[in-house]
Design a protein around this motif. Sequence first.
Motif, PDB file in Angstrom:
ATOM      1  N   VAL A  42     -11.920 -78.310  91.916  1.00  0.00           N
ATOM      2  CA  VAL A  42     -12.377 -77.348  92.910  1.00  0.00           C
ATOM      3  C   VAL A  42     -13.264 -78.115  93.869  1.00  0.00           C
ATOM      4  CG1 VAL A  42     -13.770 -75.293  93.344  1.00  0.00           C
ATOM      5  CG2 VAL A  42     -12.296 -75.383  91.332  1.00  0.00           C
ATOM      6  N   HIS A  43     -12.865 -78.144  95.141  1.00  0.00           N
ATOM      7  CA  HIS A  43     -13.675 -78.778  96.179  1.00  0.00           C
ATOM      8  C   HIS A  43     -14.210 -77.678  97.085  1.00  0.00           C
ATOM      9  CE1 HIS A  43     -11.000 -82.647  95.828  1.00  0.00           C
ATOM     10  NE2 HIS A  43     -11.718 -82.411  94.740  1.00  0.00           N
ATOM     11  N   ALA A  44     -15.511 -77.623  97.266  1.00  0.00           N
ATOM     12  CA  ALA A  44     -16.133 -76.697  98.209  1.00  0.00           C
ATOM     13  C   ALA A  44     -16.213 -77.415  99.556  1.00  0.00           C
ATOM     14  CB  ALA A  44     -17.514 -76.293  97.732  1.00  0.00           C
ATOM     15  N   LEU A  45     -15.699 -76.752 100.605  1.00  0.00           N
ATOM     16  CA  LEU A  45     -15.612 -77.377 101.923  1.00  0.00           C
ATOM     17  C   LEU A  45     -16.372 -76.567 102.961  1.00  0.00           C
ATOM     18  CD1 LEU A  45     -11.734 -77.912 101.822  1.00  0.00           C
ATOM     19  CD2 LEU A  45     -13.495 -79.537 101.074  1.00  0.00           C
ATOM     20  N   ARG A 105     -12.293 -65.494  92.737  1.00  0.00           N
ATOM     21  CA  ARG A 105     -13.414 -64.690  93.218  1.00  0.00           C
ATOM     22  C   ARG A 105     -14.625 -65.609  93.387  1.00  0.00           C
ATOM     23  NH1 ARG A 105     -11.522 -62.230  88.956  1.00  0.00           N
ATOM     24  NH2 ARG A 105     -13.381 -62.492  87.684  1.00  0.00           N
ATOM     25  N   TYR A 106     -15.331 -65.417  94.501  1.00  0.00           N
ATOM     26  CA  TYR A 106     -16.528 -66.219  94.749  1.00  0.00           C
ATOM     27  C   TYR A 106     -17.715 -65.297  94.960  1.00  0.00           C
ATOM     28  CZ  TYR A 106     -19.767 -69.475  96.981  1.00  0.00           C
ATOM     29  OH  TYR A 106     -20.868 -70.234  97.296  1.00  0.00           O
ATOM     30  N   ASP A 107     -18.803 -65.564  94.248  1.00  0.00           N
ATOM     31  CA  ASP A 107     -20.041 -64.814  94.376  1.00  0.00           C
ATOM     32  C   ASP A 107     -21.045 -65.706  95.106  1.00  0.00           C
ATOM     33  OD1 ASP A 107     -22.594 -63.685  94.004  1.00  0.00           O
ATOM     34  OD2 ASP A 107     -22.020 -62.813  92.068  1.00  0.00           O
ATOM     35  N   ARG A 108     -21.308 -65.392  96.370  1.00  0.00           N
ATOM     36  CA  ARG A 108     -22.234 -66.212  97.179  1.00  0.00           C
ATOM     37  C   ARG A 108     -23.652 -66.183  96.616  1.00  0.00           C
ATOM     38  NH1 ARG A 108     -20.545 -68.605 101.696  1.00  0.00           N
ATOM     39  NH2 ARG A 108     -18.681 -67.786 102.710  1.00  0.00           N
ATOM     40  N   THR A 109     -24.043 -65.091  96.003  1.00  0.00           N
ATOM     41  CA  THR A 109     -25.392 -64.976  95.472  1.00  0.00           C
ATOM     42  C   THR A 109     -25.645 -65.995  94.363  1.00  0.00           C
ATOM     43  OG1 THR A 109     -25.387 -62.621  95.986  1.00  0.00           O
ATOM     44  CG2 THR A 109     -27.077 -63.387  94.454  1.00  0.00           C
ATOM     45  N   THR A 110     -24.722 -66.086  93.415  1.00  0.00           N
ATOM     46  CA  THR A 110     -24.881 -67.015  92.289  1.00  0.00           C
ATOM     47  C   THR A 110     -24.180 -68.349  92.530  1.00  0.00           C
ATOM     48  OG1 THR A 110     -22.899 -66.187  91.180  1.00  0.00           O
ATOM     49  CG2 THR A 110     -25.010 -65.109  90.655  1.00  0.00           C
ATOM     50  N   ASN A 146      -0.476 -80.500  97.647  1.00  0.00           N
ATOM     51  CA  ASN A 146      -0.526 -79.816  96.346  1.00  0.00           C
ATOM     52  C   ASN A 146      -1.888 -79.179  96.085  1.00  0.00           C
ATOM     53  OD1 ASN A 146       2.186 -80.368  95.612  1.00  0.00           O
ATOM     54  ND2 ASN A 146       1.574 -82.477  95.251  1.00  0.00           N
ATOM     55  N   ILE A 147      -2.432 -78.583  97.153  1.00  0.00           N
ATOM     56  CA  ILE A 147      -3.746 -77.928  97.106  1.00  0.00           C
ATOM     57  C   ILE A 147      -3.596 -76.492  97.592  1.00  0.00           C
ATOM     58  CG2 ILE A 147      -6.026 -77.841  98.174  1.00  0.00           C
ATOM     59  CD1 ILE A 147      -5.911 -80.861  98.459  1.00  0.00           C
ATOM     60  N   LEU A 148      -4.210 -75.554  96.863  1.00  0.00           N
ATOM     61  CA  LEU A 148      -4.344 -74.197  97.357  1.00  0.00           C
ATOM     62  C   LEU A 148      -5.654 -74.157  98.105  1.00  0.00           C
ATOM     63  CD1 LEU A 148      -3.395 -71.249  97.513  1.00  0.00           C
ATOM     64  CD2 LEU A 148      -4.771 -70.831  95.460  1.00  0.00           C
ATOM     65  N   LEU A 149      -5.613 -73.875  99.403  1.00  0.00           N
ATOM     66  CA  LEU A 149      -6.791 -73.788 100.238  1.00  0.00           C
ATOM     67  C   LEU A 149      -7.064 -72.315 100.520  1.00  0.00           C
ATOM     68  CD1 LEU A 149      -8.869 -75.507 101.802  1.00  0.00           C
ATOM     69  CD2 LEU A 149      -7.353 -75.303 103.781  1.00  0.00           C
ATOM     70  N   ILE A 150      -8.266 -71.863 100.141  1.00  0.00           N
ATOM     71  CA  ILE A 150      -8.611 -70.460 100.353  1.00  0.00           C
ATOM     72  C   ILE A 150      -9.942 -70.359 101.079  1.00  0.00           C
ATOM     73  CG2 ILE A 150      -7.333 -69.669  98.334  1.00  0.00           C
ATOM     74  CD1 ILE A 150     -10.080 -69.260  96.998  1.00  0.00           C
ATOM     75  N   ASP A 151     -10.136 -69.270 101.805  1.00  0.00           N
ATOM     76  CA  ASP A 151     -11.423 -68.995 102.437  1.00  0.00           C
ATOM     77  C   ASP A 151     -12.393 -68.536 101.366  1.00  0.00           C
ATOM     78  OD1 ASP A 151     -10.355 -69.565 104.912  1.00  0.00           O
ATOM     79  OD2 ASP A 151      -9.920 -67.483 105.385  1.00  0.00           O
ATOM     80  N   ILE A 168     -20.477 -72.940 102.722  1.00  0.00           N
ATOM     81  CA  ILE A 168     -19.152 -73.028 102.105  1.00  0.00           C
ATOM     82  C   ILE A 168     -18.199 -72.085 102.830  1.00  0.00           C
ATOM     83  CG2 ILE A 168     -17.785 -72.716 100.016  1.00  0.00           C
ATOM     84  CD1 ILE A 168     -20.380 -73.242  98.433  1.00  0.00           C
ATOM     85  N   GLU A 169     -17.152 -72.657 103.412  1.00  0.00           N
ATOM     86  CA  GLU A 169     -16.152 -71.867 104.132  1.00  0.00           C
ATOM     87  C   GLU A 169     -14.818 -71.777 103.388  1.00  0.00           C
ATOM     88  OE1 GLU A 169     -16.317 -70.119 107.026  1.00  0.00           O
ATOM     89  OE2 GLU A 169     -18.475 -70.490 107.067  1.00  0.00           O
ATOM     90  N   HIS A 170     -14.491 -72.837 102.647  1.00  0.00           N
ATOM     91  CA  HIS A 170     -13.185 -72.913 101.981  1.00  0.00           C
ATOM     92  C   HIS A 170     -13.332 -73.559 100.609  1.00  0.00           C
ATOM     93  CE1 HIS A 170     -11.462 -72.161 105.941  1.00  0.00           C
ATOM     94  NE2 HIS A 170     -12.163 -73.191 106.396  1.00  0.00           N
ATOM     95  N   PHE A 171     -12.327 -73.305  99.780  1.00  0.00           N
ATOM     96  CA  PHE A 171     -12.188 -73.998  98.503  1.00  0.00           C
ATOM     97  C   PHE A 171     -10.805 -74.622  98.457  1.00  0.00           C
ATOM     98  CE2 PHE A 171     -15.259 -70.646  97.471  1.00  0.00           C
ATOM     99  CZ  PHE A 171     -16.294 -71.429  96.980  1.00  0.00           C
ATOM    100  N   ALA A 172     -10.735 -75.852  97.982  1.00  0.00           N
ATOM    101  CA  ALA A 172      -9.467 -76.531  97.736  1.00  0.00           C
ATOM    102  C   ALA A 172      -9.315 -76.600  96.222  1.00  0.00           C
ATOM    103  CB  ALA A 172      -9.475 -77.928  98.344  1.00  0.00           C
ATOM    104  N   ILE A 173      -8.197 -76.082  95.699  1.00  0.00           N
ATOM    105  CA  ILE A 173      -7.992 -75.963  94.254  1.00  0.00           C
ATOM    106  C   ILE A 173      -6.672 -76.612  93.878  1.00  0.00           C
ATOM    107  CG2 ILE A 173      -7.734 -74.336  92.333  1.00  0.00           C
ATOM    108  CD1 ILE A 173      -9.244 -72.288  94.184  1.00  0.00           C
ATOM    109  N   GLY A 174      -6.674 -77.368  92.795  1.00  0.00           N
ATOM    110  CA  GLY A 174      -5.448 -77.977  92.305  1.00  0.00           C
ATOM    111  C   GLY A 174      -5.650 -78.567  90.920  1.00  0.00           C
ATOM    112  N   LEU A 175      -4.607 -79.213  90.419  1.00  0.00           N
ATOM    113  CA  LEU A 175      -4.656 -79.876  89.115  1.00  0.00           C
ATOM    114  C   LEU A 175      -4.095 -81.274  89.255  1.00  0.00           C
ATOM    115  CD1 LEU A 175      -3.788 -76.643  88.383  1.00  0.00           C
ATOM    116  CD2 LEU A 175      -4.144 -77.600  86.129  1.00  0.00           C
TER     117      LEU A 175
END
Length: 177
Positions: free
Chosen positions: A88-91, A62-67, A167-172, A138-145
Amino acid sequence: RVGIVDAEGKHWLAFTNQLPGGSDHGDAFPIGQLWVEPAVPAHVATNLLAQFGPAIQLLDVRYDRTTQALTLVWQAQAPVAKDYVIFVHALDASGTMLGQIDAAPYQNQYPTSAWRPRQIIEDQRPLANVIKQPAAAIEHFAIGLYDPVSGARLAATDQAGKSLVDNILLIDSDSRP
């Protein structure tokens, strides 16, 4: 841990005797470990979004643009033997990285090796401090370990078991994958 504080409450008093087992515990004696877990909040989805390695699952994002706070919800299906780093990479729309946070949950205080099987872990990532652009960028997040020693990323698959690229989950930023 149990210990004794001086009468003014300014410092812990040291133990002078060796404790059973031959170790000096300094100013406190460990008596055990206690886990306090809240009930899973109703707003937490428990659907698999991605699997990382053999045991770690990402259940919700979940992403909260306000905070500018990103919440990741994790669960280990089995004990995790190593301490992995979550990235977590913000793209932006072109894929340029605007900022990143690489750490274990709870401000790097809860390593993956300490995760208990089936425990729900809500991992808050405050991005405002690491991203200087407006939240709208911020349009996408790349998430991994990854393994902090070797740098190798944990193998990642989507909810259908299909391998994820790099090995990245890319989400809007506005929706789920």
